[in-house]
Design an enzyme around this catalytic site. Structure first.
Site, PDB file in Angstrom:
ATOM      1  N   ASP A   1      -9.182  -2.704  -9.874  1.00  0.00           N
ATOM      2  CA  ASP A   1      -8.228  -3.028 -10.939  1.00  0.00           C
ATOM      3  C   ASP A   1      -7.704  -1.746 -11.566  1.00  0.00           C
ATOM      4  O   ASP A   1      -8.485  -0.891 -12.002  1.00  0.00           O
ATOM      5  CB  ASP A   1      -8.897  -3.883 -12.016  1.00  0.00           C
ATOM      6  CG  ASP A   1      -9.075  -5.330 -11.581  1.00  0.00           C
ATOM      7  OD1 ASP A   1      -8.212  -5.816 -10.824  1.00  0.00           O
ATOM      8  OD2 ASP A   1     -10.056  -5.963 -11.987  1.00  0.00           O
TER       9      ASP A   1
ATOM     10  N   ARG B   1      -3.994  -7.386   3.362  1.00  0.00           N
ATOM     11  CA  ARG B   1      -2.803  -8.142   2.972  1.00  0.00           C
ATOM     12  C   ARG B   1      -2.326  -7.717   1.586  1.00  0.00           C
ATOM     13  O   ARG B   1      -1.126  -7.590   1.342  1.00  0.00           O
ATOM     14  CB  ARG B   1      -3.105  -9.640   2.999  1.00  0.00           C
ATOM     15  CG  ARG B   1      -3.210 -10.218   4.406  1.00  0.00           C
ATOM     16  CD  ARG B   1      -3.682 -11.646   4.387  1.00  0.00           C
ATOM     17  NE  ARG B   1      -5.081 -11.735   3.984  1.00  0.00           N
ATOM     18  CZ  ARG B   1      -5.744 -12.876   3.825  1.00  0.00           C
ATOM     19  NH1 ARG B   1      -5.126 -14.022   4.007  1.00  0.00           N
ATOM     20  NH2 ARG B   1      -7.019 -12.890   3.469  1.00  0.00           N
ATOM     21  N   PHE B   2      -3.271  -7.498   0.670  1.00  0.00           N
ATOM     22  CA  PHE B   2      -2.910  -7.040  -0.671  1.00  0.00           C
ATOM     23  C   PHE B   2      -2.194  -5.703  -0.600  1.00  0.00           C
ATOM     24  O   PHE B   2      -1.160  -5.486  -1.234  1.00  0.00           O
ATOM     25  CB  PHE B   2      -4.180  -6.925  -1.522  1.00  0.00           C
ATOM     26  CG  PHE B   2      -3.967  -6.263  -2.855  1.00  0.00           C
ATOM     27  CD1 PHE B   2      -3.550  -6.999  -3.950  1.00  0.00           C
ATOM     28  CD2 PHE B   2      -4.172  -4.894  -3.021  1.00  0.00           C
ATOM     29  CE1 PHE B   2      -3.346  -6.389  -5.185  1.00  0.00           C
ATOM     30  CE2 PHE B   2      -3.971  -4.270  -4.236  1.00  0.00           C
ATOM     31  CZ  PHE B   2      -3.560  -5.032  -5.316  1.00  0.00           C
ATOM     32  N   GLU B   3      -2.726  -4.790   0.191  1.00  0.00           N
ATOM     33  CA  GLU B   3      -2.125  -3.467   0.333  1.00  0.00           C
ATOM     34  C   GLU B   3      -0.735  -3.561   0.948  1.00  0.00           C
ATOM     35  O   GLU B   3       0.198  -2.861   0.519  1.00  0.00           O
ATOM     36  CB  GLU B   3      -3.021  -2.592   1.194  1.00  0.00           C
ATOM     37  CG  GLU B   3      -2.506  -1.191   1.438  1.00  0.00           C
ATOM     38  CD  GLU B   3      -3.441  -0.377   2.310  1.00  0.00           C
ATOM     39  OE1 GLU B   3      -3.129   0.798   2.575  1.00  0.00           O
ATOM     40  OE2 GLU B   3      -4.492  -0.904   2.732  1.00  0.00           O
TER      41      GLU B   3
ATOM     42  N   ASP C   1     -21.165  -8.209 -10.822  1.00  0.00           N
ATOM     43  CA  ASP C   1     -20.750  -6.881 -11.229  1.00  0.00           C
ATOM     44  C   ASP C   1     -21.462  -5.832 -10.379  1.00  0.00           C
ATOM     45  O   ASP C   1     -22.680  -5.666 -10.459  1.00  0.00           O
ATOM     46  CB  ASP C   1     -21.090  -6.698 -12.714  1.00  0.00           C
ATOM     47  CG  ASP C   1     -20.566  -5.392 -13.300  1.00  0.00           C
ATOM     48  OD1 ASP C   1     -20.304  -4.445 -12.535  1.00  0.00           O
ATOM     49  OD2 ASP C   1     -20.427  -5.328 -14.528  1.00  0.00           O
TER      50      ASP C   1
END
Length: 241
Positions: free
Chosen positions: A151, A220-222, A128
């Site tokens: 998130d 890649r996520f974007e 965290d």
């Protein structure tokens, strides 16, 4: 370090709610091997005292011992699979980069990227990021903090878990040096609006929404979001006092 020693400590009653989804995913052979070979060299655990970071006598993170030098430090909150972190660190060797990621596949993936690229200015923390910043990072010690695509917690009842909210921003700002930058990005429109509102409301921060800076690569996520028609918002603010 065996993957089965990695743990997430439950949030304590006085600590803020987690801003990430705890989730498990298979590691596969290469990533398991990366953790076993590389984590003790380039990583540490936020939550597990069996794999602690180096600390100064007063209990703070000893970044000189961690990196083997003294240099401006960038903290990446939620580095994902590490491709953006590795690319930015490779392009900016005069700064050190501490990637804090809660999910083991991302930790392992970044360790592999660090090894393959021969990077010496990247270290990886599992756990965290807010807990690490609260308990082990000195005020005014960071050159920059990045949080790319945290998130979004889209349901209204979960908005209290979002990373960008006043209490968390106060912590991030406190850990920045005067002149240091906080850079966040999201592809959720309502979260983008919240980011702008919260960050521009802080009197010790200056800045706002910007075009994607050239130094932040498209992940890649974007790209998957862009292919679906999502609009990405970057917000960059600087600590002014």
């Amino acid at each position: 370090m065996r993957p089965d020693v990695f743990t997430h400590r439950a949030s304590r009653p006085h600590e803020p709610l987690r801003t990430f989804h705890p989730r498990r995913a298979p590691l596969g052979r290469d990533r398991t091997d990366a953790l076993e070979r590389l984590f003790d060299r380039w990583g540490f655990s936020v939550d597990d005292d069996r794999v602690p970071p180096p600390r100064t006598p007063d209990g703070l993170l000893d970044t000189a011992a961690l990196f083997g030098r003294t240099a401006p430090l960038v903290v990446e909150i939620g580095s994902g699979m590490g491709d953006a972190t590795a690319a930015m660190a490779a392009a900016d060797p005069d700064r050190d980069w501490l990637a804090v990621e809660a999910h083991l596949p991302g930790v392992a993936a970044l360790l592999l990227l660090v090894e393959r690229a021969g990077l010496t200015n990247v270290r990886v923390a599992h756990g965290d990021a807010l807990r690490l910043l609260r308990t082990a990072v000195a005020p005014g010690s960071l050159d920059a903090v990045h949080a790319f695509f945290p998130d979004p917690w889209p349901k209204a009842r979960h908005h209290k878990r979002r990373l960008v909210q006043p209490a968390h921003v106060a912590l991030l700002r406190d850990r920045l040096r005067v002149g240091g930058t906080l850079h966040v990005a999201t592809d959720w429109a309502d979260y983008a609006a919240q980011m702008v509102d919260v960050l521009t409301a802080d009197p010790d921060l200056a800045g706002g929404a910007v075009e994607r800076p050239a130094h932040r690569p498209v992940t890649r996520f974007e790209q998957r979001g862009l292919d679906l028609g999502h609009e990405v918002t970057d917000v960059v603010v600087r600590r002014v006092r």
